[in-house]
Design a protein around this motif. Sequence first.
Motif, PDB file in Angstrom:
ATOM      1  N   GLN A 396       0.737  -1.199   0.097  1.00 50.71           N
ATOM      2  CA  GLN A 396       0.035   0.140   0.176  1.00 50.71           C
ATOM      3  C   GLN A 396       0.928   1.137   0.134  1.00 50.71           C
ATOM      4  O   GLN A 396       0.541   2.354  -0.546  1.00 50.71           O
ATOM      5  CB  GLN A 396      -0.940   0.115   1.309  1.00 50.71           C
ATOM      6  N   TRP A 397       2.131   1.372   0.784  1.00 51.19           N
ATOM      7  CA  TRP A 397       2.862   2.386   0.866  1.00 51.19           C
ATOM      8  C   TRP A 397       3.563   2.482  -0.428  1.00 51.19           C
ATOM      9  O   TRP A 397       3.708   3.806  -0.904  1.00 51.19           O
ATOM     10  CB  TRP A 397       3.848   2.170   1.978  1.00 51.19           C
ATOM     11  N   LEU A 398       3.747   1.579  -1.347  1.00 52.27           N
ATOM     12  CA  LEU A 398       4.274   1.461  -2.563  1.00 52.27           C
ATOM     13  C   LEU A 398       3.647   2.303  -3.393  1.00 52.27           C
ATOM     14  O   LEU A 398       3.892   3.250  -4.203  1.00 52.27           O
ATOM     15  CB  LEU A 398       4.918   0.313  -3.000  1.00 52.27           C
ATOM     16  N   ARG A 399       2.423   2.040  -3.532  1.00 51.52           N
ATOM     17  CA  ARG A 399       1.420   2.524  -4.479  1.00 51.52           C
ATOM     18  C   ARG A 399       1.132   3.971  -4.261  1.00 51.52           C
ATOM     19  O   ARG A 399       0.843   4.874  -5.119  1.00 51.52           O
ATOM     20  CB  ARG A 399      -0.080   1.795  -4.472  1.00 51.52           C
ATOM     21  N   ARG A 400       1.094   4.215  -2.798  1.00 54.86           N
ATOM     22  CA  ARG A 400       0.735   5.624  -2.686  1.00 54.86           C
ATOM     23  C   ARG A 400       2.032   6.271  -3.057  1.00 54.86           C
ATOM     24  O   ARG A 400       2.039   7.702  -3.467  1.00 54.86           O
ATOM     25  CB  ARG A 400       0.409   5.913  -0.981  1.00 54.86           C
ATOM     26  N   ARG A 401       3.260   5.849  -2.836  1.00 61.07           N
ATOM     27  CA  ARG A 401       4.376   6.785  -3.160  1.00 61.07           C
ATOM     28  C   ARG A 401       4.349   6.753  -4.871  1.00 61.07           C
ATOM     29  O   ARG A 401       4.818   7.860  -5.061  1.00 61.07           O
ATOM     30  CB  ARG A 401       5.850   5.799  -2.766  1.00 61.07           C
ATOM     31  N   VAL A 402       3.918   5.910  -5.539  1.00 59.22           N
ATOM     32  CA  VAL A 402       3.839   6.251  -6.942  1.00 59.22           C
ATOM     33  C   VAL A 402       2.807   7.263  -7.259  1.00 59.22           C
ATOM     34  O   VAL A 402       3.042   7.953  -8.295  1.00 59.22           O
ATOM     35  CB  VAL A 402       3.455   4.711  -7.500  1.00 59.22           C
ATOM     36  N   ARG A 403       1.738   7.122  -6.679  1.00 55.73           N
ATOM     37  CA  ARG A 403       0.749   7.916  -6.794  1.00 55.73           C
ATOM     38  C   ARG A 403       1.375   9.465  -6.518  1.00 55.73           C
ATOM     39  O   ARG A 403       1.005  10.494  -7.444  1.00 55.73           O
ATOM     40  CB  ARG A 403      -0.568   7.931  -6.050  1.00 55.73           C
ATOM     41  N   LEU A 404       1.938   9.586  -5.604  1.00 54.46           N
ATOM     42  CA  LEU A 404       2.708  10.883  -5.242  1.00 54.46           C
ATOM     43  C   LEU A 404       3.612  11.401  -6.578  1.00 54.46           C
ATOM     44  O   LEU A 404       3.683  12.484  -6.665  1.00 54.46           O
ATOM     45  CB  LEU A 404       3.488  10.891  -4.081  1.00 54.46           C
ATOM     46  N   CYS A 405       4.400  10.169  -6.856  1.00 57.10           N
ATOM     47  CA  CYS A 405       5.213  10.789  -7.781  1.00 57.10           C
ATOM     48  C   CYS A 405       4.401  11.316  -9.015  1.00 57.10           C
ATOM     49  O   CYS A 405       4.720  12.297  -9.834  1.00 57.10           O
ATOM     50  CB  CYS A 405       5.963   9.401  -8.367  1.00 57.10           C
ATOM     51  N   TYR A 406       3.310  10.571  -9.545  1.00 54.55           N
ATOM     52  CA  TYR A 406       2.536  11.048 -10.652  1.00 54.55           C
ATOM     53  C   TYR A 406       2.091  12.415 -10.478  1.00 54.55           C
ATOM     54  O   TYR A 406       2.144  13.266 -11.459  1.00 54.55           O
ATOM     55  CB  TYR A 406       1.550  10.164 -10.613  1.00 54.55           C
ATOM     56  N   TRP A 407       1.638  12.580  -9.306  1.00 53.51           N
ATOM     57  CA  TRP A 407       1.125  14.097  -8.999  1.00 53.51           C
ATOM     58  C   TRP A 407       2.112  15.321  -8.952  1.00 53.51           C
ATOM     59  O   TRP A 407       1.696  16.253  -9.382  1.00 53.51           O
ATOM     60  CB  TRP A 407       0.361  14.078  -7.369  1.00 53.51           C
ATOM     61  N   LYS A 408       3.123  14.772  -8.447  1.00 50.38           N
ATOM     62  CA  LYS A 408       4.293  15.802  -8.557  1.00 50.38           C
ATOM     63  C   LYS A 408       4.678  15.978 -10.091  1.00 50.38           C
ATOM     64  O   LYS A 408       4.768  17.406 -10.412  1.00 50.38           O
ATOM     65  CB  LYS A 408       5.442  15.284  -7.814  1.00 50.38           C
ATOM     66  N   GLN A 409       4.658  14.962 -10.688  1.00 49.21           N
ATOM     67  CA  GLN A 409       4.849  15.311 -12.237  1.00 49.21           C
ATOM     68  C   GLN A 409       4.013  15.873 -13.026  1.00 49.21           C
ATOM     69  O   GLN A 409       4.162  16.658 -13.971  1.00 49.21           O
ATOM     70  CB  GLN A 409       5.217  14.096 -13.048  1.00 49.21           C
ATOM     71  N   LEU A 432     -12.153  20.041  -7.310  1.00 52.79           N
ATOM     72  CA  LEU A 432     -11.502  19.904  -5.981  1.00 52.79           C
ATOM     73  C   LEU A 432     -10.187  19.369  -5.843  1.00 52.79           C
ATOM     74  O   LEU A 432      -9.414  19.994  -5.094  1.00 52.79           O
ATOM     75  CB  LEU A 432     -12.544  18.927  -5.321  1.00 52.79           C
ATOM     76  N   ALA A 433      -9.819  18.410  -6.701  1.00 54.62           N
ATOM     77  CA  ALA A 433      -8.717  17.852  -6.419  1.00 54.62           C
ATOM     78  C   ALA A 433      -7.641  18.748  -7.010  1.00 54.62           C
ATOM     79  O   ALA A 433      -6.292  18.971  -6.488  1.00 54.62           O
ATOM     80  CB  ALA A 433      -8.441  16.550  -7.131  1.00 54.62           C
ATOM     81  N   SER A 434      -7.710  19.358  -8.327  1.00 63.06           N
ATOM     82  CA  SER A 434      -6.633  20.124  -9.027  1.00 63.06           C
ATOM     83  C   SER A 434      -6.469  21.372  -8.375  1.00 63.06           C
ATOM     84  O   SER A 434      -5.356  22.025  -8.413  1.00 63.06           O
ATOM     85  CB  SER A 434      -7.141  20.454 -10.436  1.00 63.06           C
ATOM     86  N   TRP A 441       1.983  14.168  -0.294  1.00 65.48           N
ATOM     87  CA  TRP A 441       1.812  12.884   0.436  1.00 65.48           C
ATOM     88  C   TRP A 441       0.423  12.802   0.696  1.00 65.48           C
ATOM     89  O   TRP A 441      -0.336  11.512   0.695  1.00 65.48           O
ATOM     90  CB  TRP A 441       2.698  12.709   1.506  1.00 65.48           C
ATOM     91  N   ARG A 442      -0.153  13.833   1.121  1.00 68.74           N
ATOM     92  CA  ARG A 442      -1.538  13.925   1.539  1.00 68.74           C
ATOM     93  C   ARG A 442      -2.480  13.631   0.348  1.00 68.74           C
ATOM     94  O   ARG A 442      -3.625  12.899   0.211  1.00 68.74           O
ATOM     95  CB  ARG A 442      -2.260  15.100   2.294  1.00 68.74           C
ATOM     96  N   MET A 443      -2.314  14.301  -0.814  1.00 66.23           N
ATOM     97  CA  MET A 443      -3.103  14.129  -2.139  1.00 66.23           C
ATOM     98  C   MET A 443      -2.895  12.630  -2.768  1.00 66.23           C
ATOM     99  O   MET A 443      -3.651  12.190  -3.203  1.00 66.23           O
ATOM    100  CB  MET A 443      -2.534  15.305  -3.082  1.00 66.23           C
ATOM    101  N   ALA A 444      -1.757  12.066  -2.498  1.00 64.43           N
ATOM    102  CA  ALA A 444      -1.409  10.736  -2.744  1.00 64.43           C
ATOM    103  C   ALA A 444      -2.166   9.614  -2.346  1.00 64.43           C
ATOM    104  O   ALA A 444      -2.858   8.750  -2.717  1.00 64.43           O
ATOM    105  CB  ALA A 444      -0.023  10.242  -2.656  1.00 64.43           C
ATOM    106  N   ASN A 446      -5.508  10.929  -1.223  1.00 62.84           N
ATOM    107  CA  ASN A 446      -6.747  11.636  -1.128  1.00 62.84           C
ATOM    108  C   ASN A 446      -7.627  10.510  -2.138  1.00 62.84           C
ATOM    109  O   ASN A 446      -7.143   9.884  -3.135  1.00 62.84           O
ATOM    110  CB  ASN A 446      -6.533  12.790  -2.322  1.00 62.84           C
ATOM    111  N   SER A 447      -8.741  10.335  -1.941  1.00 59.81           N
ATOM    112  CA  SER A 447      -9.835   9.460  -2.395  1.00 59.81           C
ATOM    113  C   SER A 447     -10.064   9.579  -3.770  1.00 59.81           C
ATOM    114  O   SER A 447     -10.211   8.670  -4.874  1.00 59.81           O
ATOM    115  CB  SER A 447     -11.108   9.533  -1.832  1.00 59.81           C
ATOM    116  N   ILE A 448      -9.988  11.018  -4.278  1.00 69.79           N
ATOM    117  CA  ILE A 448     -10.051  11.231  -5.833  1.00 69.79           C
ATOM    118  C   ILE A 448      -8.955  10.679  -6.679  1.00 69.79           C
ATOM    119  O   ILE A 448      -8.980  10.129  -7.637  1.00 69.79           O
ATOM    120  CB  ILE A 448     -10.374  12.741  -5.909  1.00 69.79           C
ATOM    121  N   VAL A 449      -7.719  11.235  -6.108  1.00 74.81           N
ATOM    122  CA  VAL A 449      -6.576  10.588  -6.710  1.00 74.81           C
ATOM    123  C   VAL A 449      -6.654   8.997  -6.745  1.00 74.81           C
ATOM    124  O   VAL A 449      -6.056   8.392  -7.735  1.00 74.81           O
ATOM    125  CB  VAL A 449      -5.219  11.202  -6.006  1.00 74.81           C
ATOM    126  N   GLN A 450      -6.980   8.270  -5.671  1.00 73.79           N
ATOM    127  CA  GLN A 450      -6.840   6.843  -5.681  1.00 73.79           C
ATOM    128  C   GLN A 450      -7.846   6.208  -6.738  1.00 73.79           C
ATOM    129  O   GLN A 450      -7.512   5.239  -7.362  1.00 73.79           O
ATOM    130  CB  GLN A 450      -7.330   6.375  -4.271  1.00 73.79           C
TER     131      GLN A 450
END
Length: 482
Positions: A396-409, A432-434, A441-444, A446-450
Amino acid sequence: MPQGGREVSRRHSTPQARGGRPEPDRCISTTDPQPTAQSPKGLAIVLEESNGKHGGAQVNQLEQILSRENMQMAWKRVKANKGAAGMDGMSIDAFPTFARQHWERIRSALERGAYRPAAVLRVMIPKATGGQRPLGIPTVLDRVIQQAIAQVIGPLFDPHFSTHSYGFRPKRSARMALEEMERAHGEGLRFAVDCDLKSFFDTVNHGLLMNRLGRKIHDKRVLRLISRYLNAGVILPDGEREPTPCGVPQGGPLSPLLANVMLDDLDKELEKRELRFTRYADDFLIFVRSRSAAQRVLRSVGRFIEGKLDLVINQTKSKAARLGECTFLGFTMSRGKLKWTDAAVQRFKERVREITNRSNGKSMRQRIPILRRYVIGWLNYYGHSHSYTQLLKLDQWLRRRVRLCYWKQWKRPRTRRRHLMALGISKDDVKLASRSRKGYWRMAGNSIVQRALTKQWLWKQGVPHMRQQWVDLHYPTPSGVR
């Protein structure tokens, strides 16, 4: 390297490289041309051409080492292992041309006892427990010769090694060493002697090691060559040359075998005392039934190691304790089962953070294959732990970290809106999300991002499925069953 139009070939032939020692009989002269990249078949060809020109009817150990078949096999192993250049700067790709031009001379020098190995290049690598460990990188030529030596003398020693020794041996592995620990715990041996050898590879006594090698190696030329490798010295990061009056530099193909030869007497002593143990290179545990027995064994074994093997016990790290308080090869015991150490998990997270760091300048398309290789390799080793609950949290941590990476990019609000809408998110949720000012990390989380970057979508991009890999390791599908 070229100097004034003439090559100093691997520093095997210059007085500067030898620290001023006169060596009139060298294998490579300063007039040799600079090696260039060529097909790796070059070494095989030159060895085949030289086959039959050397040696006599009675083939001894040095001739076995230098035989065409053995040298070809050694080159293939070194080539497959890749690795960095040594002190001469020669790469794996450049070696075949070099060997084609110089192998006859090098072989002649080896047969006459005139060959002098180059010093190893010392680099420092991070230790799992903190600090740095010295690693020696021999030149490619010396790696090939060391590998050839190991292929011949290894079978002389390996059949006589202890069945409880698992490091760097054919058909043995770290996993088998860990299974020994599990079995010992299951049989009621709940205490252990965790004995740490201080800087083992830097403190091996050359005289004692050569004495043990002489028990099986009867060709004095081979013993002399190994001794020269031990005493070749190291080139420090600042360029200074340092002698090596003791120790076995980590990094060469011969070092693991020499370590096992040195510690075989310890194995035999433990077997003579009928003590249960497991050893992987210089890491070992001795299993007993009580704390008092562990303390007694720690003292007596410590005396043997320091008195008979002339090695140093790290008193601050060595201990007699419950098996669950000891660590071995990145694992510990918890309720009778293997569990990752906290340090192993921390190193995993640090490496994943490095790969997914926003400042490394790589796109997600470039990062995910790197991440995938690392995670799969890590889990192939550590996945044999029974820490399923911990595995799920890490997945779960790994997926959240990858989502964080996408959100940053994605970075800009309009870029985020475009991607979120393309992934099926409604306009209201996209808005709301954008526009959110929450941290990455918090946005990674976030239910919308997930909902946008679902598990299935991430797996389709190549993100490792750690849970599935763990299940496949522990419950493999029988062959022929789909």
